[in-house]
Design a protein around this motif. Structure first.
Motif, PDB file in Angstrom:
ATOM      1  N   ALA A 426       0.823  -1.208   0.000  1.00 54.12           N
ATOM      2  CA  ALA A 426       0.000   0.000   0.000  1.00 54.12           C
ATOM      3  C   ALA A 426       0.860   1.263   0.000  1.00 54.12           C
ATOM      4  CB  ALA A 426      -0.931  -0.005   1.211  1.00 54.12           C
ATOM      5  N   GLU A 427       2.009   1.232   0.685  1.00 53.93           N
ATOM      6  CA  GLU A 427       2.854   2.425   0.751  1.00 53.93           C
ATOM      7  C   GLU A 427       3.397   2.808  -0.618  1.00 53.93           C
ATOM      8  OE1 GLU A 427       5.873   2.057   3.674  1.00 53.93           O
ATOM      9  OE2 GLU A 427       4.492   1.943   5.363  1.00 53.93           O
ATOM     10  N   LEU A 428       3.767   1.819  -1.424  1.00 56.43           N
ATOM     11  CA  LEU A 428       4.253   2.116  -2.768  1.00 56.43           C
ATOM     12  C   LEU A 428       3.152   2.733  -3.628  1.00 56.43           C
ATOM     13  CD1 LEU A 428       6.482  -0.974  -3.666  1.00 56.43           C
ATOM     14  CD2 LEU A 428       7.222   1.352  -3.176  1.00 56.43           C
ATOM     15  N   ALA A 448      -4.459   1.376   6.263  1.00 57.99           N
ATOM     16  CA  ALA A 448      -4.246   2.731   6.752  1.00 57.99           C
ATOM     17  C   ALA A 448      -3.650   2.734   8.153  1.00 57.99           C
ATOM     18  CB  ALA A 448      -5.569   3.506   6.739  1.00 57.99           C
ATOM     19  N   GLU A 449      -4.018   1.768   8.994  1.00 62.10           N
ATOM     20  CA  GLU A 449      -3.507   1.735  10.365  1.00 62.10           C
ATOM     21  C   GLU A 449      -2.026   1.374  10.431  1.00 62.10           C
ATOM     22  OE1 GLU A 449      -6.087  -1.083  12.158  1.00 62.10           O
ATOM     23  OE2 GLU A 449      -7.770   0.318  12.407  1.00 62.10           O
ATOM     24  N   LYS A 450      -1.498   0.749   9.381  1.00 66.02           N
ATOM     25  CA  LYS A 450      -0.106   0.314   9.389  1.00 66.02           C
ATOM     26  C   LYS A 450       0.824   1.243   8.617  1.00 66.02           C
ATOM     27  CE  LYS A 450      -1.409  -4.569   9.726  1.00 66.02           C
ATOM     28  NZ  LYS A 450      -1.323  -5.910   9.107  1.00 66.02           N
ATOM     29  N   LEU A 451       0.275   2.327   8.072  1.00 67.80           N
ATOM     30  CA  LEU A 451       1.111   3.239   7.295  1.00 67.80           C
ATOM     31  C   LEU A 451       2.037   4.025   8.205  1.00 67.80           C
ATOM     32  CD1 LEU A 451      -1.437   4.676   4.709  1.00 67.80           C
ATOM     33  CD2 LEU A 451       0.317   2.958   4.303  1.00 67.80           C
ATOM     34  N   SER A 452       3.231   4.281   7.723  1.00 64.30           N
ATOM     35  CA  SER A 452       4.168   5.128   8.473  1.00 64.30           C
ATOM     36  C   SER A 452       3.754   6.580   8.337  1.00 64.30           C
ATOM     37  CB  SER A 452       5.591   4.932   7.948  1.00 64.30           C
ATOM     38  OG  SER A 452       5.668   5.295   6.571  1.00 64.30           O
ATOM     39  N   GLU A 454       5.524   9.153   7.598  1.00 65.23           N
ATOM     40  CA  GLU A 454       6.132   9.849   6.466  1.00 65.23           C
ATOM     41  C   GLU A 454       5.290   9.697   5.204  1.00 65.23           C
ATOM     42  OE1 GLU A 454       7.620   7.786   8.447  1.00 65.23           O
ATOM     43  OE2 GLU A 454       9.062   9.035   9.549  1.00 65.23           O
ATOM     44  N   ILE A 455       4.649   8.525   5.072  1.00 64.68           N
ATOM     45  CA  ILE A 455       3.838   8.303   3.878  1.00 64.68           C
ATOM     46  C   ILE A 455       2.625   9.209   3.878  1.00 64.68           C
ATOM     47  CG2 ILE A 455       2.384   6.606   2.705  1.00 64.68           C
ATOM     48  CD1 ILE A 455       5.285   6.169   2.183  1.00 64.68           C
ATOM     49  N   GLY A 456       2.044   9.424   5.044  1.00 60.62           N
ATOM     50  CA  GLY A 456       0.823  10.212   5.124  1.00 60.62           C
ATOM     51  C   GLY A 456       1.018  11.691   4.899  1.00 60.62           C
ATOM     52  N   ASN A 457       2.241  12.192   4.992  1.00 57.78           N
ATOM     53  CA  ASN A 457       2.483  13.616   4.805  1.00 57.78           C
ATOM     54  C   ASN A 457       2.206  14.017   3.350  1.00 57.78           C
ATOM     55  OD1 ASN A 457       3.276  13.854   7.464  1.00 57.78           O
ATOM     56  ND2 ASN A 457       5.461  13.605   7.000  1.00 57.78           N
ATOM     57  N   GLY A 458       1.385  15.054   3.195  1.00 60.07           N
ATOM     58  CA  GLY A 458       1.103  15.582   1.866  1.00 60.07           C
ATOM     59  C   GLY A 458      -0.082  14.940   1.178  1.00 60.07           C
ATOM     60  N   ILE A 459      -0.649  13.892   1.721  1.00 55.86           N
ATOM     61  CA  ILE A 459      -1.794  13.239   1.111  1.00 55.86           C
ATOM     62  C   ILE A 459      -2.734  12.771   2.224  1.00 55.86           C
ATOM     63  CG2 ILE A 459      -0.626  10.988   1.009  1.00 55.86           C
ATOM     64  CD1 ILE A 459      -2.125  10.498  -1.636  1.00 55.86           C
ATOM     65  N   ARG A 460      -4.012  13.058   2.076  1.00 52.64           N
ATOM     66  CA  ARG A 460      -5.004  12.682   3.085  1.00 52.64           C
ATOM     67  C   ARG A 460      -5.387  11.214   2.922  1.00 52.64           C
ATOM     68  NH1 ARG A 460      -9.657  16.906   2.059  1.00 52.64           N
ATOM     69  NH2 ARG A 460      -8.984  16.428  -0.081  1.00 52.64           N
ATOM     70  N   PHE A 462      -7.885   8.089   3.896  1.00 45.21           N
ATOM     71  CA  PHE A 462      -9.223   7.716   4.365  1.00 45.21           C
ATOM     72  C   PHE A 462      -9.298   6.185   4.396  1.00 45.21           C
ATOM     73  CE2 PHE A 462      -9.704  11.802   2.214  1.00 45.21           C
ATOM     74  CZ  PHE A 462     -10.355  12.560   3.189  1.00 45.21           C
ATOM     75  N   GLY A 463      -9.281   5.636   5.607  1.00 44.22           N
ATOM     76  CA  GLY A 463      -9.392   4.199   5.756  1.00 44.22           C
ATOM     77  C   GLY A 463     -10.834   3.765   5.896  1.00 44.22           C
ATOM     78  N   VAL A 464     -11.278   2.794   5.126  1.00 44.78           N
ATOM     79  CA  VAL A 464     -12.659   2.310   5.159  1.00 44.78           C
ATOM     80  C   VAL A 464     -12.630   0.792   5.351  1.00 44.78           C
ATOM     81  CG1 VAL A 464     -13.670   4.168   3.792  1.00 44.78           C
ATOM     82  CG2 VAL A 464     -12.651   2.201   2.630  1.00 44.78           C
ATOM     83  N   SER A 465     -13.620   0.276   6.035  1.00 39.58           N
ATOM     84  CA  SER A 465     -13.685  -1.166   6.313  1.00 39.58           C
ATOM     85  C   SER A 465     -14.889  -1.837   5.675  1.00 39.58           C
ATOM     86  CB  SER A 465     -13.729  -1.402   7.825  1.00 39.58           C
ATOM     87  OG  SER A 465     -14.859  -0.747   8.402  1.00 39.58           O
ATOM     88  N   ASN A 466     -15.849  -1.038   5.133  1.00 40.75           N
ATOM     89  CA  ASN A 466     -17.042  -1.593   4.509  1.00 40.75           C
ATOM     90  C   ASN A 466     -17.478  -0.659   3.389  1.00 40.75           C
ATOM     91  OD1 ASN A 466     -20.130  -2.198   4.222  1.00 40.75           O
ATOM     92  ND2 ASN A 466     -19.308  -3.897   5.447  1.00 40.75           N
TER      93      ASN A 466
END
Length: 475
Positions: A426-428, A448-452, A454-460, A462-466
């Motif tokens: 997902a990070e790539l 989304a819960e496992k992202l570092s 640094e990856i989240g900087n600059g991009i929002r 949105f984690g969804v489960s359903n």
């Protein structure tokens, strides 16, 4: 079997039978047997035994006595081709290049020859379909230069390099084998395997017997002389290499050249590779002067994408280690027929029907009165399940006629209960979206819960489960 009798071969897998069969016992294909003259193979088998005698011991040995050597790879100076081959050409390998007629197989291999002779590698290009003059005309279009007088050191060096390119127009494999032994090349191109024949086999060139025996002979030459041999194979209307499927099992690497002749891009894909990954792809663009490498396929695939259009979603698919942004389009409209139409291009038809059933059951949207058309723009064929969430969002967006934020990327696998499952790397995918300027990403919550951070900087993120949670993005 008595002399003069015939033998029947399966065109799909090469299974032999003394009589015609409606269904092949080997691959279960129907009406695939063809009749050819019976060939005594005593000489052929003896010749193969002598070929292997110098390569292998005649007695079994323990595994700890086997000596391993580093792979001797040759850089083709074509980055996309090296990526698909696993890092370059392996000496002594047999590579099959398949594709539709006119897709660019000979062009790619001739461009590879142009780059190899610049590194002083000796190349022998053997064509059974073109004359030497035709090959020379195509070579000049691709950037080959004529030899100069050699009066200056620069001209002399250019002359020496172009002399490494040898051309031979021949279809007899016995004559070709003599030419290979005489010229001692490092790389040999056979264009194409369907035109080659062995004189001791009475069947016509391109038949099952000829294709199988000529490939077996080339395999022995490659292993015995440590020469890399590329063989070009035409494909049938079903998209398979013409001849028995056993041909694919004999070679070390199988490359397929894909793409529509009406479109400018081409995709080189490895479906078998004993020396590397089979998930990598190479992207090229066909121009008047040959094939040009596409350094940024994501930008190329999204070229001309409409903004603020309902039913248009950008997703990210992984091709090996390369993230590739794609546009998923959906068109849902009222049907005029009793049975609504379902059409897909670039993705699995049955998978789309499954996802539409999930939306109808879990979200209460009725597609039974609507035609639905799904398209992966650019002509790409994607089977990865990470495209599920993008397909569902495109269907909902088109059904409600509400556009999704054009700077949003969507990916995730969807289950039958409507849950959104995690996908790999997902990070790539997010890093590729950020590089292309996208500011939002909808992805599985478990990813989304496992992202570092640094990856989240600059991009929002949105984690969804359903799939119920994505309704708000389509309003």
């Amino acid at each position: 079997m008595a002399k003069g009798k015939s033998v029947f071969f399966c065109k799909e897998c090469g299974y032999e039978s003394s009589k015609w069969l409606g269904q092949c016992p080997g691959c279960k294909a129907w009406d695939s047997f063809v009749e050819e003259p019976y060939i005594a193979k005593k000489t052929t088998v003896a010749g193969r035994a002598r070929s292997f005698h110098s390569l292998n011991t005649r007695e079994p040995i323990t595994i700890d006595k086997v000596v391993l050597k580093d792979e001797d790879r040759i850089d083709t100076r074509i980055v996309e081709l090296d990526r698909v081959l696993g890092g370059g050409i392996v000496s002594g390998s047999l590579v099959l290049v398949g594709g539709d007629p006119g897709i660019g197989k000979s062009t790619l291999l001739l461009q590879m020859c142009r780059e190899l002779i610049q590194e002083n590698h000796r190349v022998l290009y053997i064509s059974g379909e073109e004359s030497l003059r035709q090959i020379k005309m195509r070579a000049q279009r691709l950037g080959f230069e004529d030899t100069n007088t050699g009066d200056t050191p620069i001209e002399a060096e250019a002359t020496n390099k172009i002399n490494n390119m040898l051309l031979f127009s021949e279809t007899s494999l016995d004559t070709i084998e003599e030419a290979i032994e005489k010229t001692k090349p490092e790389i040999v191109i056979i264009d194409s395997i369907q035109t080659m024949y062995r004189e001791d086999i009475s069947s016509a060139p391109g038949s099952v017997s000829q294709v199988r025996e000529t490939t077996a002979t080339l395999l022995q030459i490659a292993k015995r002389e440590s020469i890399t041999i590329f063989i070009v194979g035409h494909v049938t209307k079903e998209g398979m290499v013409a001849g028995p499927r056993v041909l694919e099992h004999m070679v070390d690497t199988v490359l397929y050249f894909e793409g529509d002749r009406e479109m400018s891009y081409r995709i080189l894909r490895a479906v078998k590779n004993r020396f590397g990954s089979t998930n990598e792809i190479g992207v090229f663009e066909m121009r008047s002067n040959g094939l040009i490498e596409v350094k940024n396929p994501s930008e190329y695939m999204l070229r001309g994408r409409p903004e603020n259009a309902a039913g248009s979603i950008v997703s990210c698919s992984m091709e090996g280690t390369r993230p590739l942004l794609l546009e998923v389009q959906a068109l849902v409209c009222r049907t005029n027929f009793n049975l609504p139409r379902r059409t897909t291009a670039g993705t699995d038809f049955n998978r789309v029907n499954l996802l539409m059933a999930v939306v109808e059951k879990r979200l209460g949207m009725s597609f039974s009165e609507c035609d639905a058309y799904i398209n992966v723009a650019g002509g790409m064929k994607v089977s990865e399940p990470s495209l599920d969430l993008a397909i569902i969002m495109a269907l909902i967006s088109s059904y409600r006629n509400h556009a999704v934020n054009p700077m949003t990327i969507v990916f995730g696998e969807v289950g039958l209960t409507g849950e959104i499952r995690a996908v790999s790397m997902a990070e790539l995918r997010i890093a590729e979206a950020a590089k292309m300027g996208y500011d939002s990403c909808i992805l599985p919550r478990s990813n989304a819960e496992k992202l570092s951070k640094e990856i989240g900087n600059g991009i929002r993120i949105f984690g969804v489960s359903n799939i119920r949670e994505i309704i708000s993005f389509c309003q």
